[in-house]
Structures are given as structure tokens and as C-alpha cells.
Scaffold this active site. Structure first.
Site, PDB file in Angstrom:
ATOM      1  N   GLU A   1     -41.891  -3.707  37.912  1.00  0.00           N
ATOM      2  CA  GLU A   1     -41.347  -4.856  38.627  1.00  0.00           C
ATOM      3  C   GLU A   1     -41.786  -4.786  40.100  1.00  0.00           C
ATOM      4  OE1 GLU A   1     -36.923  -6.809  39.341  1.00  0.00           O
ATOM      5  OE2 GLU A   1     -37.100  -4.639  39.218  1.00  0.00           O
TER       6      GLU A   1
ATOM      7  N   LYS B   1     -36.269 -12.930  34.961  1.00  0.00           N
ATOM      8  CA  LYS B   1     -35.163 -11.971  35.125  1.00  0.00           C
ATOM      9  C   LYS B   1     -33.842 -12.692  35.298  1.00  0.00           C
ATOM     10  CE  LYS B   1     -33.828  -7.954  37.937  1.00  0.00           C
ATOM     11  NZ  LYS B   1     -34.197  -7.177  39.139  1.00  0.00           N
TER      12      LYS B   1
ATOM     13  N   CYS C   1     -35.477  -4.392  34.808  1.00  0.00           N
ATOM     14  CA  CYS C   1     -34.648  -3.607  35.722  1.00  0.00           C
ATOM     15  C   CYS C   1     -33.138  -3.708  35.446  1.00  0.00           C
ATOM     16  CB  CYS C   1     -34.973  -3.995  37.167  1.00  0.00           C
ATOM     17  SG  CYS C   1     -34.527  -2.714  38.370  1.00  0.00           S
TER      18      CYS C   1
END
Length: 459
Positions: free
Chosen positions: A55, A155, A188
Site C-alpha cells: 500500500e 479500501k 491494511c
């Protein structure tokens, strides 16, 4: 199949809040993409069929909403667009980064997963449309080995990323490969939440996950490699996790994980990137958790001195602790509805202080989520107040049975040893409404043995 992940030390903008033009943004990103290109070639040479990058690896971080704009590629987040950016660069403007990634995949005949910032104009009739008339997403892209864009994922659980928008609905994104079937993806902080990570895996019965991350290690319970492994173990899946490498920001820890073996990299000392390539089995079915006879209950023998309970802060939460003294013994501690029990023996006895900590409550710092945790940890020093501190080295080789009456089925078994290395429990699973894990003896000094439960409904 052979998988690769690259822990990348990104070239960062010296001043991410400054407004620059597209050309300067492309120049900076080009320096990172040059490194990506070398690593794709290296991975393909070693037989890798898929490679995953971290990321924020291409553009870096700490931007504002307007300063990141020149770094964003245009992308249509649609499953209906069939597009090969390398072969059809003329279809859309502002797709230079996508074109380069697509060409890397095509030239090296490899599936490639990367993370970048993307933009998408929106109409003011759209109730979610930001005031500046565009969405800005933190996006993972997957390319097939002929350069086709096969999946985009936006995300969902942003971590203080003011430059980006949360998509209106969670994305459930997968892509198919000839060598390992379907891969799912998320990013993440997503790994700590039900949506979309857990729901994606459960709903589509996925066995392979690609996971770009920019993770700041937080000991004793949330070091990157520690939680990545626990997640692979808990869901019985393979995870290809690529973290960014910035030790000064506490960022390192990538790996290729199976439920029974891990190939990891964690290095907070030196600089530069690291390519991990490993051959791992394709998981097709659920193999059962190894179960063993239930650990015995701790019996109060009446007149013996029970060790004192004490409280200390761990990971910003107020844990209830009980010290773990002597060469062997049994202790227990409770908080709210959660009771944790530990039976322990030390193969190598040292004067290090350990404690069993219990927490059952809402974690509220850097994100809000409900945790039920039973954690045997090495304390920072010899006084109670040091329990819960970040510790990286230990010498005590320990065997244990740890169990608790968890109220959630989502338990992540953490087993971290000296030098931030990983160990696997001998046995774990449910027995009589308690979740347990046991280890006859750790391979090196024990840092953390924990059952980290996430009670998603109570978030």
C-alpha cells in the site's frame, strides 16, 4: 504455486502537502515504478506466478486531499470494462501508472497486484459525491499475466487518510488465476474488520488473499507479521502480504503465509526493499483444526497464596493482569465476561517477568473496535508497570496451555518469539465453549502468546 511479495522502501515526496503538477508527480512515481520493474523481473526469474506490492508504495503518504490529486490515475471501478492498459493506453487519460503496471505483468507473464491512488468524477446528484466533484480512492489493482486489468478494490477502512474517500459500499473483489483459483483482496486496516475482509472470505469461501499494507507495528499484539500469520491461521487461508519498509515510521513486516508455515521478513534495523519468493500449496479444502483433550480447570487449593491482580495499559487499553511467576504453575484472570486461564512451564527459567493479561471491551484509540483478548506477554522490566510495553527480545523457552471463554467465533492465535520471529501452536481450537491454544515449548524466547478475539457485532 510460486508467489512473491515485495517489501518496498518507497521514494517519498520531500513535501507531500505541496501542490505539484502531474509531470512532477509522475516523475516521483516513476522512480518507485522503476524499482517495481526490477523486482518483477527478479521474481519472474525465480518462477513466481504472482507478485504483490505494498500500500502507498508508488506515491507515498501524508498528502492532503488536494496535494494528492496530481498523483491519481483515472479508473472506472466497474466489472464490465475489459481493458488492457499496456495494449490500449489511448482509452483513458491519466492512466500512466496503470499502463506501466500492466506492461510489467505482460512482459514478465506474471499476475501483478499493486496499490495506487485513483480518481473518479461524480455528479452532484450522487448523494455521496464530495464537494469537489470527484471521488479519490485508495485502490488495489490486479493484472493478469497478459496485462489485463482483472480487479480493482477500493479500501474501505481508511486509517487517518484524509486524502481519500470511503467507497459508498464495501467492495468484494476477486480475480481468477489458472494456478491457484480465486484470490480475494483488501488493504491494511481492513484486516481488523468484518467488512469487507471477513465477509469476503466467508461468503465466497476464498482460500487465497493478496494484501497490500502500510502497517505500523504495534507490539505486543499487533506487529504486522504476527497478525498476518494469525489471520491466515484463523481462516485457514494463504495470505500474500506486502508491507512498506520505513523503519523510522515503525513500518516493516511482510510475508507469504499458509496456515502451517510462513515465509516472513521483518527488519527494523536496515534500509532498502526485500523480495520474498516462496512455493506454497494451493488450499482447496478446510483441514480441521488440531484438537486435543481440553485443558484442566484451575482448581483453588484453598490456602495457597494467589498472585496479585494488577492493571496496566497495553496497546492503549486497560488490561487486567496477573503475574506469571516461578518455573511452572496455573493462573487465571477475568475482565467483564471474559475469563482467561493459563497453565505454564518454562524449559529455560530466567528472571524475566511475564504476565497474563485480559481485556474485554471497546478499543478506541486509532480506530474503534471491540476486542476480547487473553495474552501472555513478556513485560518490559521487572516491575508490574512495565507489563504491556513493547518488547522485542526474550530468552525464556516456555510451554503453555492458554484458554478463555470467548464470546466471539473470530479468534486470532498470536505466537511471537524473540527478535520478532513466529512460532505455530501445537494445538488450538474450541472445547466446551472455550477457545484454547497450546505449545509444548517455544522455539525461542517467548514474547507473546495470545488469543486475540474480535467481537465484530459490538463495534
Amino acid at each position: 504455486y510460486v508467489a512473491a511479495v515485495y517489501e518496498h522502501e518507497s521514494v517519498l515526496s520531500p513535501n507531500p502537502t505541496a501542490l505539484v503538477d502531474r509531470q512532477s508527480a509522475l516523475e516521483l512515481m516513476g522512480r518507485n515504478l522503476d524499482i517495481y520493474e526490477q523486482q518483477v523481473v527478479a521474481a519472474a526469474r525465480q518462477g513466481a506466478q504472482i507478485i504483490v506490492f505494498p500500500e502507498d508504495g508508488i506515491h507515498g503518504f501524508n498528502f492532503t486531499r488536494s496535494s494528492i490529486y496530481p498523483y491519481l490515475d483515472f479508473i472506472l471501478h466497474s466489472d464490465f470494462v475489459k481493458w488492457n492498459p499496456c495494449r490500449e493506453p489511448y482509452l483513458f487519460n491519466d492512466t500512466e501508472v496503470l499502463q506501466r503496471l500492466s506492461c510489467m505483468a505482460l512482459k514478465n507473464k506474471i499476475f501483478l497486484v499493486a496499490n495506487l491512488g485513483t480518481k473518479q468524477p461524480c455528479e452532484h446528484t450522487d448523494p455521496h459525491c464530495p464537494l469537489d466533484g470527484r471521488y479519490q480512492f485508495n485502490t488495489n489493482v490486479a493484472f493478469s499475466d497478459d496485462g489485463m486489468l482483472v480487479a480493482t478494490y477500493r479500501k474501505h477502512n481508511l486509517y487517518f487518510e484524509y486524502a481519500f474517500d470511503t467507497p459508498p459500499e464495501p467492495d468484494y473483489k476477486m480475480f481468477d488465476t489458472p494456478f491457484a483459483g480465486k484470490f480475494g483482496m483488501f488493504t491494511c486496516f481492513d484486516i481488523l474488520f468484518f467488512e469487507p475482509a471477513v465477509n469476503l472470505i466467508r461468503q465466497y469461501n476464498l482460500k487465497q488473499i493478496v494484501y497490500p499494507t502500510a502497517w505500523m507495528n504495534q507490539l505486543p499484539l499487533l506487529a504486522a507479521v504476527e497478525f498476518q500469520q494469525a489471520f491466515a491461521t484463523a481462516f485457514n487461508i494463504n495470505i500474500l502480504a506486502a508491507n512498506i519498509h520505513h523503519p523510522i515510521l515503525g513500518m516493516s513486516g511482510s510475508g507469504i503465509y499458509t496456515p502451517v508455515k510462513s515465509f516472513i521478513y521483518h527488519n527494523m534495523e536496515s534500509y532498502g526493499g526485500k523480495l520474498i519468493v516462496a512455493e506454497i500449496p494451493v488450499i482447496t479444502t478446510d483441514f480441521k483444526t488440531k484438537l486435543k483433550k481440553t485443558p484442566g480447570r484451575v482448581s483453588g487449593k484453598g490456602n495457597e497464596q494467589l498472585p496479585p491482580l494488577f492493571y496496566a495499559e497495553m496497546m492503549y487499553d486497560n488490561f487486567t493482569f496477573v503475574p506469571v511467576w516461578g518455573e511452572k504453575g496455573e493462573v487465571q484472570a477475568c475482565a467483564n465476561t471474559l475469563c482467561c486461564y493459563l497453565h505454564y512451564w518454562r524449559a529455560v527459567f530466567t528472571d524475566e517477568l511475564y504476565a497474563l493479561g485480559v481485556f474485554d471491551g471497546l478499543h478506541t484509540v486509532h480506530g474503534t473496535y471491540y476486542v476480547q483478548a487473553c495474552a501472555l506477554v513478556k513485560c518490559g522490566g521487572l516491575s508490574f508497570s512495565t507489563c504491556g510495553q513493547e518488547v522485542t527480545d526474550a530468552t525464556s523457552l516456555t510451554g503453555f496451555q492458554l484458554w478463555g471463554n470467548m464470546s466471539t467465533p473470530y479468534i486470532f492465535p498470536l505466537l511471537l518469539t524473540s527478535g520478532i520471529t513466529l512460532d505455530f501452536p501445537d494445538h488450538m481450537g474450541w472445547k466446551n465453549n472455550h477457545y484454547f491454544m497450546s505449545k509444548n515449548r517455544t522455539s525461542s524466547g517467548l514474547l507473546t502468546a495470545a488469543l486475540y478475539g474480535r467481537w465484530y457485532e459490538k463495534d
